[in-house]
Design a protein around this motif. Structure first.
Motif, short mmCIF file in Angstrom:
data_model
loop_
_atom_site.label_atom_id
_atom_site.label_comp_id
_atom_site.label_asym_id
_atom_site.label_seq_id
_atom_site.Cartn_x
_atom_site.Cartn_y
_atom_site.Cartn_z
N ASP A 1 1.46 80.49 -24.28
CA ASP A 1 0.54 79.48 -23.77
C ASP A 1 -0.87 80.04 -23.61
OD1 ASP A 1 1.16 81.17 -21.69
OD2 ASP A 1 1.45 79.58 -20.21
N ARG A 2 -1.08 81.25 -24.10
CA ARG A 2 -2.38 81.92 -24.06
C ARG A 2 -2.37 83.00 -25.13
NH1 ARG A 2 -1.54 86.90 -22.06
NH2 ARG A 2 0.32 87.26 -20.84
N PRO A 3 -3.53 83.56 -25.45
CA PRO A 3 -3.51 84.66 -26.42
C PRO A 3 -2.71 85.85 -25.88
CG PRO A 3 -5.73 83.81 -26.16
CD PRO A 3 -4.88 83.16 -25.08
N ILE A 4 -1.94 86.47 -26.75
CA ILE A 4 -1.11 87.61 -26.38
C ILE A 4 -1.78 88.88 -26.91
CG2 ILE A 4 1.18 88.67 -26.68
CD1 ILE A 4 1.12 86.06 -25.01
N ASP B 1 -4.44 108.85 -34.96
CA ASP B 1 -4.03 108.84 -33.56
C ASP B 1 -2.53 109.00 -33.38
OD1 ASP B 1 -3.23 106.39 -34.56
OD2 ASP B 1 -3.86 105.25 -32.80
N GLY B 2 -1.86 109.58 -34.34
CA GLY B 2 -0.41 109.77 -34.25
C GLY B 2 -0.04 110.60 -33.03
N VAL B 3 0.78 110.03 -32.15
CA VAL B 3 1.21 110.72 -30.92
C VAL B 3 2.62 111.20 -31.14
CG1 VAL B 3 1.59 110.47 -28.46
CG2 VAL B 3 -0.24 109.18 -29.55
N LEU B 4 2.83 112.51 -31.09
CA LEU B 4 4.15 113.06 -31.38
C LEU B 4 4.91 113.48 -30.13
CD1 LEU B 4 3.21 115.14 -34.55
CD2 LEU B 4 4.11 112.82 -34.43
N ASP B 5 4.22 113.71 -29.04
CA ASP B 5 4.85 114.14 -27.80
C ASP B 5 5.30 112.91 -27.00
OD1 ASP B 5 5.32 116.34 -25.72
OD2 ASP B 5 4.12 114.85 -24.61
N VAL B 6 6.54 112.89 -26.55
CA VAL B 6 7.10 111.73 -25.85
C VAL B 6 6.32 111.42 -24.58
CG1 VAL B 6 9.15 110.82 -24.69
CG2 VAL B 6 9.41 112.09 -26.82
N LYS B 7 5.97 112.45 -23.80
CA LYS B 7 5.23 112.22 -22.55
C LYS B 7 3.87 111.60 -22.84
CE LYS B 7 7.43 115.65 -19.64
NZ LYS B 7 7.30 116.87 -18.88
N ASP B 8 3.19 112.08 -23.90
CA ASP B 8 1.89 111.51 -24.27
C ASP B 8 2.04 110.05 -24.72
OD1 ASP B 8 0.65 113.91 -23.71
OD2 ASP B 8 0.49 114.54 -25.82
N ALA B 9 3.12 109.78 -25.47
CA ALA B 9 3.36 108.42 -25.94
C ALA B 9 3.59 107.47 -24.76
CB ALA B 9 4.55 108.40 -26.89
N LEU B 10 4.41 107.89 -23.81
CA LEU B 10 4.67 107.06 -22.64
C LEU B 10 3.41 106.83 -21.82
CD1 LEU B 10 8.15 108.44 -21.51
CD2 LEU B 10 7.66 106.21 -22.53
N ALA B 11 2.59 107.85 -21.68
CA ALA B 11 1.32 107.72 -20.95
C ALA B 11 0.40 106.72 -21.64
CB ALA B 11 0.64 109.08 -20.81
N VAL C 1 -0.47 98.91 -21.13
CA VAL C 1 0.06 97.85 -20.27
C VAL C 1 -0.90 97.60 -19.11
CG1 VAL C 1 1.95 97.23 -18.70
CG2 VAL C 1 2.46 98.21 -20.95
N LYS C 2 -1.42 98.65 -18.51
CA LYS C 2 -2.39 98.49 -17.41
C LYS C 2 -3.65 97.80 -17.89
CE LYS C 2 -0.94 102.33 -14.50
NZ LYS C 2 -1.21 103.71 -14.06
N ALA C 3 -4.01 98.00 -19.15
CA ALA C 3 -5.21 97.38 -19.71
C ALA C 3 -4.97 95.93 -20.13
CB ALA C 3 -5.71 98.18 -20.90
N GLY C 4 -3.71 95.47 -20.03
CA GLY C 4 -3.42 94.07 -20.30
C GLY C 4 -2.55 93.79 -21.51
N ALA C 5 -2.00 94.82 -22.16
CA ALA C 5 -1.14 94.58 -23.32
C ALA C 5 0.16 93.91 -22.88
CB ALA C 5 -0.83 95.90 -24.03
N ASP C 6 0.51 92.82 -23.58
CA ASP C 6 1.77 92.13 -23.32
C ASP C 6 2.92 92.78 -24.08
OD1 ASP C 6 0.86 89.65 -21.78
OD2 ASP C 6 -0.46 89.62 -23.52
N ILE C 7 2.61 93.29 -25.26
CA ILE C 7 3.60 93.97 -26.09
C ILE C 7 2.95 95.20 -26.70
CG2 ILE C 7 4.99 91.93 -26.64
CD1 ILE C 7 3.55 91.73 -29.28
N VAL C 8 3.75 96.15 -27.10
CA VAL C 8 3.25 97.36 -27.76
C VAL C 8 4.01 97.51 -29.08
CG1 VAL C 8 2.96 99.86 -27.64
CG2 VAL C 8 2.66 98.47 -25.57
N ASP C 9 3.27 97.54 -30.16
CA ASP C 9 3.85 97.78 -31.48
C ASP C 9 3.87 99.28 -31.69
OD1 ASP C 9 4.66 97.15 -34.27
OD2 ASP C 9 2.71 98.05 -34.72
#
Length: 195
Positions: free
Chosen positions: A134-137, A152-162, A168-176
């Motif tokens: 009902d709004r832009p995603i 920008d390939g992130v290979l470290d799991v901790k870096d990827a999660l961060a 998400v904090k910046a407003g992402a509804d989904i992450v590809d």
């Protein structure tokens, strides 16, 4: 000649079940799934208050797109102001029907058209949650391949999660998550590795 075992199983008409069957059992590609799913789920709408003339026009338009409208058997002969009908259509047929109703001038059919255009909120079902469209995603993109074209390939799991938390904090509804390189000549990876 060896006897073949052919099995036919009725399927509960549910979007999530149909999606699972198309993606996991049939293993259709994403384009095939997006084309088949709107054709696979049937919807019924009880419609009250149309005139006899309007239900007959609506029935013809529904039939012309492959759907149907159940009406009273006497509706074709009478001039009643308050008919009751049952519309039976797939999502694809409904979309085509609404396009056809735009060309009709009957006030009751304009009300039907307005109902579907104002109340129809699309929902994108993703595994265990729904995203209401009902709004832009906003979609964040995280590349986890060593040869990311954007560097920008992130290979470290901790870096990827961060990074995901930051998106998400910046407003992402989904992450590809780009888990397999799509550049020409890139090495294919197994589905297990990609997951």
């Amino acid at each position: 000649m060896r006897q073949r075992k052919i099995k036919v199983s009725p399927i509960v008409n549910d979007r999530e079940i149909v999606y699972y069957i198309l993606s996991e059992c049939v293993k259709s590609d994403s384009i095939g799934i997006s084309r088949m799913q709107p054709k696979s789920v049937c919807h019924c709408y009880l419609i009250e208050g149309l005139t006899s003339l309007e239900v007959n026009v609506l029935k013809q338009e529904a039939l012309s797109v492959g759907g149907d409208l159940a009406i009273n058997r006497d509706a074709i002969l009478r001039k009643k102001e308050n008919e009751i009908a049952l519309l039976v259509v797939t999502e694809k047929q409904l979309s085509c029907l609404l396009d056809k109703l735009k060309e009709q001038s009957f006030s009751g059919l304009k009300v039907i058209l307005n109902y579907f255009h104002t109340s129809k909120i699309q929902i994108w079902r993703i595994r265990d949650r729904d995203i209401v469209l009902d709004r832009p995603i906003i979609m964040g993109i995280l590349n986890v391949t060593p040869d990311s074209f954007s560097g920008d390939g992130v290979l470290d799991v901790k870096d990827a999660l961060a990074r995901v938390e930051s998106m998400v904090k910046a407003g992402a509804d989904i992450v590809d998550i780009g888990a397999e390189s799509s550049r020409p000549g890139a090495k294919k990876i197994s589905a297990k590795e990609e997951i």
